[in-house]
Design a protein around this motif. Structure first.
Motif, PDB file in Angstrom:
ATOM      1  N   GLN A 167      51.115  40.077  46.702  1.00  0.00           N
ATOM      2  CA  GLN A 167      49.945  39.965  47.564  1.00  0.00           C
ATOM      3  C   GLN A 167      48.899  39.028  46.971  1.00  0.00           C
ATOM      4  O   GLN A 167      48.183  38.335  47.707  1.00  0.00           O
ATOM      5  CB  GLN A 167      49.339  41.344  47.817  1.00  0.00           C
ATOM      6  N   THR A 168      48.793  38.995  45.654  1.00  0.00           N
ATOM      7  CA  THR A 168      47.866  38.058  44.998  1.00  0.00           C
ATOM      8  C   THR A 168      48.224  36.624  45.372  1.00  0.00           C
ATOM      9  O   THR A 168      47.341  35.793  45.652  1.00  0.00           O
ATOM     10  CB  THR A 168      47.922  38.241  43.471  1.00  0.00           C
ATOM     11  N   THR A 169      49.513  36.318  45.394  1.00  0.00           N
ATOM     12  CA  THR A 169      49.994  34.987  45.761  1.00  0.00           C
ATOM     13  C   THR A 169      49.666  34.679  47.213  1.00  0.00           C
ATOM     14  O   THR A 169      49.154  33.599  47.539  1.00  0.00           O
ATOM     15  CB  THR A 169      51.521  34.902  45.558  1.00  0.00           C
ATOM     16  N   PHE A 170      49.970  35.624  48.092  1.00  0.00           N
ATOM     17  CA  PHE A 170      49.768  35.402  49.524  1.00  0.00           C
ATOM     18  C   PHE A 170      48.286  35.205  49.839  1.00  0.00           C
ATOM     19  O   PHE A 170      47.917  34.336  50.633  1.00  0.00           O
ATOM     20  CB  PHE A 170      50.332  36.572  50.336  1.00  0.00           C
ATOM     21  N   ASP A 171      47.442  36.015  49.203  1.00  0.00           N
ATOM     22  CA  ASP A 171      46.000  35.899  49.447  1.00  0.00           C
ATOM     23  C   ASP A 171      45.483  34.534  48.997  1.00  0.00           C
ATOM     24  O   ASP A 171      44.598  33.950  49.642  1.00  0.00           O
ATOM     25  CB  ASP A 171      45.245  37.005  48.709  1.00  0.00           C
ATOM     26  N   TYR A 172      46.016  34.031  47.893  1.00  0.00           N
ATOM     27  CA  TYR A 172      45.588  32.723  47.382  1.00  0.00           C
ATOM     28  C   TYR A 172      45.979  31.613  48.359  1.00  0.00           C
ATOM     29  O   TYR A 172      45.194  30.684  48.620  1.00  0.00           O
ATOM     30  CB  TYR A 172      46.205  32.464  46.011  1.00  0.00           C
ATOM     31  N   LEU A 173      47.177  31.682  48.903  1.00  0.00           N
ATOM     32  CA  LEU A 173      47.692  30.598  49.745  1.00  0.00           C
ATOM     33  C   LEU A 173      47.157  30.638  51.178  1.00  0.00           C
ATOM     34  O   LEU A 173      47.160  29.610  51.868  1.00  0.00           O
ATOM     35  CB  LEU A 173      49.215  30.653  49.782  1.00  0.00           C
ATOM     36  N   ALA A 174      46.712  31.793  51.620  1.00  0.00           N
ATOM     37  CA  ALA A 174      46.258  31.924  53.005  1.00  0.00           C
ATOM     38  C   ALA A 174      45.121  30.962  53.320  1.00  0.00           C
ATOM     39  O   ALA A 174      44.111  30.926  52.609  1.00  0.00           O
ATOM     40  CB  ALA A 174      45.823  33.355  53.283  1.00  0.00           C
ATOM     41  N   GLY A 175      45.287  30.155  54.358  1.00  0.00           N
ATOM     42  CA  GLY A 175      44.238  29.249  54.806  1.00  0.00           C
ATOM     43  C   GLY A 175      44.134  27.948  54.047  1.00  0.00           C
ATOM     44  O   GLY A 175      43.239  27.137  54.342  1.00  0.00           O
TER      45      GLY A 175
END
Length: 467
Positions: free
Chosen positions: A237-245
């Motif tokens: 989730q840390t990865t996904f949150d970073y890449l979002a947007g």
């Protein structure tokens, strides 16, 4: 058959097997810069070959660029020539270039992640050894030579032997003042600069999972310093949150589909590693290097070893001569001359925030020249928006423009011969920061502490003053 994260990504990109054990690997992303690309472009011209997938290439100028007055013509002849050749080549071959003055310009291993070009599950290469940085996202990313740069340009593939697999677990909680940079310097000090040779490393454990994406990039960045082909961390989730947007991240339904795939990129419970190491986070303290390779590291309160099974006594003696240090003595409280905060290892916004947070109302020691170089135009813009630049300048730091800067003795930002520099970069080889320069690798917090005190300092003592 159970697979590791590395197996899953690598195997999905194998185009064909070659008798004798080699494989042809498809490359998803190719990053280029001004130093290692000119020869490759010339090779294409000699052979009359086009770029196979120009849409998979992103170029930037970073290694040999000035970090002052980037709007003016480059004064250093080699740098000016290399940047102009990159500009001309990208125009001729229709490659996207984020050159000087472009809002996306910056160190190649900083802009890839921040733009969303770097993603889980892809294969990435660049003519730069620290391409392993991108493995923090669950990518198989590694540096290649100039001849291989040409191969990827022409075929989008590489002929390779699959590396062996290593897992490094770090369990527990890092103490206050101990950072991702200290974690990886500690690991390298335990394994040596050859401990990872022939392997691709997966980093795991509770201490690794607790790191931010910036911290994970720092860890994977220095995989090459222990001889590994690369390093990677399972996306979460840390990865996904970073890449979002991010600018080039997927959107809408494409994003949902991408995340669903990314969630499958974990090591199976019963997957096999050729070698596995486990370390305790509580054993790690603020680290500094004392010698002339990144494996020559120790806790800031320790003394330089007199002998070493990892490095060999002759290497220690040679390093002591170059560094003008004495084995058996501590580095703590030793006067230093320069501090460099930057490089593809530690030039992101999180690093700059940490430095400003430590500084407070303190000032850089009169005896120290301290420079901060953001890793990209976007990092610089964010730092200015948050007022970090003004706080750094008020404290006595020079706040520069984006580039590799004093990480390597290639551009104008060299450390003078005989001077000691506490640096957040990744290499402390002889002459790395300039002919005769003496480099002590450390985290941004430890580097900032040295800038304030004028000496090698245990940053935890300054943190206590904040309480």
């Amino acid at each position: 058959m159970a697979k590791t994260l590395f197996d899953k990504v690598w195997d999905a990109h194998v185009v064909t097997e070659i008798p004798g054990g080699n494989q042809v690997l498809y490359i998803d992303r190719h990053l280029i810069h001004e130093v290692t690309s000119p020869q490759a472009f010339n090779g294409l011209r000699r052979r009359g070959l086009p770029l196979l997938r120009k849409d998979r290439i992103v170029a930037t100028a970073d290694h040999n660029v000035p970090t002052i007055d980037q709007h003016l013509p480059i004064r250093e002849p080699l740098g000016a020539k290399q940047v102009q050749m990159l500009t001309d080549n990208c125009k001729e071959f229709d490659v996207d270039l984020y050159g000087l003055g472009h809002p996306y310009q910056g160190i190649v291993h900083v802009i890839g992640p921040e733009l969303g070009i770097t993603r889980p599950g892809v294969t990435m290469v660049c003519g730069d050894s620290h391409t392993s940085t991108h493995g923090a996202f669950g990518a198989v990313a590694f540096g290649i030579g100039t001849s291989q740069v040409e191969q990827v340009m022409a075929t989008q593939c590489l002929l390779l032997t699959k590396p062996k697999k290593m897992r490094i677990n770090v369990e527990g909680d890092l103490a206050r003042g101990v950072t991702a940079k200290d974690l990886i310097l500690y690991v390298i000090s335990q394994l040596g600069t050859g401990g990872g040779t022939g392997y691709f490393v997966e980093y795991a454990g509770s201490a690794v999972r607790a790191l931010s994406m910036e911290g994970r990039m720092t860890v994977c960045n220095m995989s090459i310093e222990m001889g590994a082909r690369g390093g990677l961390i399972a996306p979460d989730q840390t990865t996904f949150d970073y890449l979002a947007g991010r600018e080039f991240s997927p959107r809408g339904q494409d994003w949902e589909a991408a995340v669903a795939y990314w969630k499958t990129l974990t090591t199976d419970a019963d997957a096999h590693f050729d070698v596995e190491h486990t370390y305790r986070a509580e054993d790690i303290t603020p680290m500094v290097t004392y010698g002339t390779n990144p494996g020559m590291g120790m806790g800031v309160k320790e003394s330089i070893p007199v002998s070493s099974d990892i490095h060999g006594d002759a290497s220690i003696q040679k390093a002591m001569k170059y560094m003008d240090l004495e084995a058996g003595k501590p580095l703590e409280q030793m006067p230093i001359d320069y501090v460099f905060i930057g490089s593809c290892t530690n030039s992101r916004i999180e690093d700059l925030r940490a430095v400003v947070g430590l500084i407070g109302d303190r000032k850089v020691a009169d005896s120290v020249t301290a420079i901060v170089v953001p890793g990209s135009q976007q990092v610089s813009k964010q730092a200015i928006a948050e007022g970090l630049d003004k706080k750094l300048i008020a404290a006595g730091f020079q706040f520069r423009e984006a580039g590799c800067s004093a990480c390597l003795g290639m551009n104008e930002d060299k450390v003078p011969a005989g001077k000691y520099c506490v640096s957040t970069s990744n290499r402390n080889f002889e002459g790395r920061q300039g002919p005769g320069a003496r480099t002590i690798l450390a985290s941004p917090l430890t580097a900032a502490a040295a800038a304030i005190t004028g000496r090698v300092t245990d940053v935890r003592e300054l943190l206590i003053e904040h309480v």
